[in-house]
Scaffold this motif. Sequence first.
Motif, PDB file in Angstrom:
ATOM      1  N   PHE A  11       1.995   7.485  -3.013  1.00  0.00           N
ATOM      2  CA  PHE A  11       1.826   6.439  -2.358  1.00  0.00           C
ATOM      3  C   PHE A  11       0.176   5.577  -2.564  1.00  0.00           C
ATOM      4  O   PHE A  11      -0.049   4.593  -2.422  1.00  0.00           O
ATOM      5  N   VAL A  12      -0.594   6.735  -2.877  1.00  0.00           N
ATOM      6  CA  VAL A  12      -1.850   6.472  -3.074  1.00  0.00           C
ATOM      7  C   VAL A  12      -2.162   5.442  -4.295  1.00  0.00           C
ATOM      8  O   VAL A  12      -1.569   5.735  -5.550  1.00  0.00           O
ATOM      9  N   GLY A  13      -2.808   4.264  -3.893  1.00  0.00           N
ATOM     10  CA  GLY A  13      -2.985   3.335  -5.109  1.00  0.00           C
ATOM     11  C   GLY A  13      -1.855   2.403  -5.248  1.00  0.00           C
ATOM     12  O   GLY A  13      -1.867   1.521  -6.010  1.00  0.00           O
ATOM     13  N   GLU A  14      -1.159   2.409  -4.184  1.00  0.00           N
ATOM     14  CA  GLU A  14       0.294   1.334  -4.175  1.00  0.00           C
ATOM     15  C   GLU A  14       0.145   0.433  -3.231  1.00  0.00           C
ATOM     16  O   GLU A  14       0.959  -0.518  -3.079  1.00  0.00           O
ATOM     17  N   CYS A  15      -1.152   0.353  -2.552  1.00  0.00           N
ATOM     18  CA  CYS A  15      -1.151  -0.812  -1.435  1.00  0.00           C
ATOM     19  C   CYS A  15      -2.719  -0.904  -1.184  1.00  0.00           C
ATOM     20  O   CYS A  15      -3.424   0.265  -1.352  1.00  0.00           O
ATOM     21  N   LYS A  16      -3.092  -1.965  -0.410  1.00  0.00           N
ATOM     22  CA  LYS A  16      -4.428  -2.369  -0.075  1.00  0.00           C
ATOM     23  C   LYS A  16      -5.133  -0.976   0.762  1.00  0.00           C
ATOM     24  O   LYS A  16      -6.001  -0.519   0.656  1.00  0.00           O
ATOM     25  N   ALA A  17      -4.203  -0.523   1.762  1.00  0.00           N
ATOM     26  CA  ALA A  17      -4.779   0.376   2.604  1.00  0.00           C
ATOM     27  C   ALA A  17      -4.754   1.638   1.985  1.00  0.00           C
ATOM     28  O   ALA A  17      -5.873   2.459   2.348  1.00  0.00           O
ATOM     29  N   VAL A  72      -7.908   6.516   2.134  1.00  0.00           N
ATOM     30  CA  VAL A  72      -7.903   8.107   1.252  1.00  0.00           C
ATOM     31  C   VAL A  72      -9.243   8.508   1.457  1.00  0.00           C
ATOM     32  O   VAL A  72      -9.212   9.806   1.624  1.00  0.00           O
ATOM     33  N   ARG A  73     -10.394   8.154   1.784  1.00  0.00           N
ATOM     34  CA  ARG A  73     -11.582   8.532   2.146  1.00  0.00           C
ATOM     35  C   ARG A  73     -11.690   9.567   3.387  1.00  0.00           C
ATOM     36  O   ARG A  73     -11.845  10.649   3.592  1.00  0.00           O
ATOM     37  N   ARG A  74     -10.767   9.050   4.294  1.00  0.00           N
ATOM     38  CA  ARG A  74     -10.520   9.724   5.457  1.00  0.00           C
ATOM     39  C   ARG A  74      -9.325  10.827   5.702  1.00  0.00           C
ATOM     40  O   ARG A  74      -9.625  12.071   6.088  1.00  0.00           O
TER      41      ARG A  74
END
Length: 186
Positions: A162-168, A176-178
Motif C-alpha cells: 500500500f506504500v505509494g498508493e494514497c496520500k497518507a 512512512v517516515r514514522r
Amino acid sequence: MFGESERELMHTRRITCRAYRRKDGLWEIEATVTDEKAHEMVFRSRESVQPGKNLHDLTIAFLIDGEFTIRDVEARMQTAPWPTCPDSLAAYRRLIGLQIGAGFMRQVRERVGGEEGCVHLTDLITQVGNTYTQASWPDRIARQLAAEPDPRRWTDPRVTAFVGECKAWRHGGDTVRREYPELLDR
C-alpha cells in the motif's frame, strides 16, 4: 452535505463485508449488497418494488488461504429482480484458484464478467479483496516483524504494497517516515 437544498431520498445501497478467521487457518470473507427503494419502482413485466423493499439482496462468500488464493466461492441471491438472475451464481465457482493481488479484478471480469455473471456481485468482489487484506494484515505484519525487523528484507512484499498508493502512505511522507523509516529510500 452540499449546503442547504431540499432533497428526497430515492435509494439506499448498503454494502456489508465481514471477515472470519477459521481455526484451520483459512479466511471466510462475506460481502452483501442490498438496494432498498425509497419509492415504488414500477416495471413493465413484473410486480413493482414497494418503498422500503429491496430490489437486490445479494451475497458472495470466499474461502481464502494465507497466500491470497481463493479456495472456494459461494454466491447467493436472497432477493433478485429477475427470475434468471440466479442462473449466474454457478459462474462464480470459476474464481476458485485465483490469487488476490495485482490484476485480480481483470481476471475476475474475464471469468464472470458480462453476460456470464451478475454485475452487482462482480463489483462486490473488489470489496471482498479489500476486506481480506484489511482482516489479514495484522497477522501478516506481525509474522514479518517477528522474523525480521527491517521491512526492506520482508519475504512477503504484499505487507507494505500500500506504500505509494494514497496520500497518507505516499513515498517520503510523514506516515512512512514514522511507521517504516527504512522504506524512505524506496
